[in-house]
Design a protein around this motif. Structure first.
Motif, mmCIF file in Angstrom:
data_model
loop_
_atom_site.group_PDB
_atom_site.id
_atom_site.type_symbol
_atom_site.label_atom_id
_atom_site.label_comp_id
_atom_site.label_asym_id
_atom_site.label_seq_id
_atom_site.Cartn_x
_atom_site.Cartn_y
_atom_site.Cartn_z
ATOM 1 N N ASN A 1 0.862 -1.174 0.000
ATOM 2 C CA ASN A 1 0.000 0.000 0.000
ATOM 3 C C ASN A 1 0.894 1.217 0.000
ATOM 4 O O ASN A 1 1.846 1.299 0.786
ATOM 5 C CB ASN A 1 -0.906 0.035 1.244
ATOM 6 N N ARG A 2 0.585 2.164 -0.884
ATOM 7 C CA ARG A 2 1.335 3.422 -0.943
ATOM 8 C C ARG A 2 0.497 4.519 -0.291
ATOM 9 O O ARG A 2 -0.701 4.599 -0.533
ATOM 10 C CB ARG A 2 1.627 3.806 -2.389
ATOM 11 N N HIS B 1 -6.804 8.102 -0.642
ATOM 12 C CA HIS B 1 -6.782 6.746 -0.105
ATOM 13 C C HIS B 1 -5.453 6.076 -0.431
ATOM 14 O O HIS B 1 -4.827 6.403 -1.441
ATOM 15 C CB HIS B 1 -7.917 5.912 -0.715
ATOM 16 N N PRO B 2 -5.031 5.104 0.398
ATOM 17 C CA PRO B 2 -3.829 4.351 0.048
ATOM 18 C C PRO B 2 -4.034 3.642 -1.291
ATOM 19 O O PRO B 2 -5.153 3.255 -1.629
ATOM 20 C CB PRO B 2 -3.693 3.329 1.169
ATOM 21 N N GLN B 3 -2.962 3.475 -2.036
ATOM 22 C CA GLN B 3 -3.025 2.767 -3.318
ATOM 23 C C GLN B 3 -2.472 1.365 -3.120
ATOM 24 O O GLN B 3 -1.296 1.185 -2.806
ATOM 25 C CB GLN B 3 -2.198 3.511 -4.370
ATOM 26 N N PHE B 4 -3.327 0.344 -3.297
ATOM 27 C CA PHE B 4 -2.905 -1.053 -3.136
ATOM 28 C C PHE B 4 -2.280 -1.572 -4.422
ATOM 29 O O PHE B 4 -2.751 -1.295 -5.523
ATOM 30 C CB PHE B 4 -4.098 -1.947 -2.766
ATOM 31 N N THR C 1 -6.953 -10.829 4.687
ATOM 32 C CA THR C 1 -7.889 -9.717 4.494
ATOM 33 C C THR C 1 -9.303 -10.062 4.957
ATOM 34 O O THR C 1 -10.110 -9.158 5.166
ATOM 35 C CB THR C 1 -7.929 -9.252 3.020
#
Length: 110
Positions: free
Chosen positions: A6-7, A90-93, A68
């Motif tokens: 996640n970024r 939002h985080p980037q998966f 998850t």
């Protein structure tokens, strides 16, 4: 092997708070079958943020997917959000299945 990332684009004035959230949390990852390793990475700084990535290694994609859906996942992600926003959007998966691994031979590392 499966790598899940996640970024996060963290506001420059929130980097210490962001790091403390991660360093102080109880991840429950070690309770999960197939969990191998976790890293929190700090990346380059841009004009309005610092890039971070969470990097988790799993034995398989199925092991990651089980995480998850687990109670441990819900516990690890249940922390109450703070009043101060820490990151942009939002985080980037990103999920990756391993094609090749090259490791240093332990005997050669001597």
């Amino acid at each position: 092997m499966f790598i899940a990332m996640n970024r996060f684009k963290v506001y420059k004035d929130a980097t210490q708070d962001f790091e403390q959230v991660w360093l102080g949390r109880d991840s429950h990852l070690g309770e999960m079958p197939g969990f191998v390793e976790f890293h929190l990475l700090r990346g380059p700084e841009a004009e309005d943020h610092v890039l971070y990535a969470s990097h988790t290694i799993w034995a398989s994609k199925a092991d990651f997917e089980a995480w998850t859906r687990s109670e441990q996942f819900r516990k690890a992600h249940s922390r109450a959000p703070g009043t101060k926003p820490l990151y942009l959007g939002h985080p980037q998966f990103e999920g990756f299945e391993t094609i090749q691994t090259v490791a240093r031979d332990a005997a050669a590392a001597g």
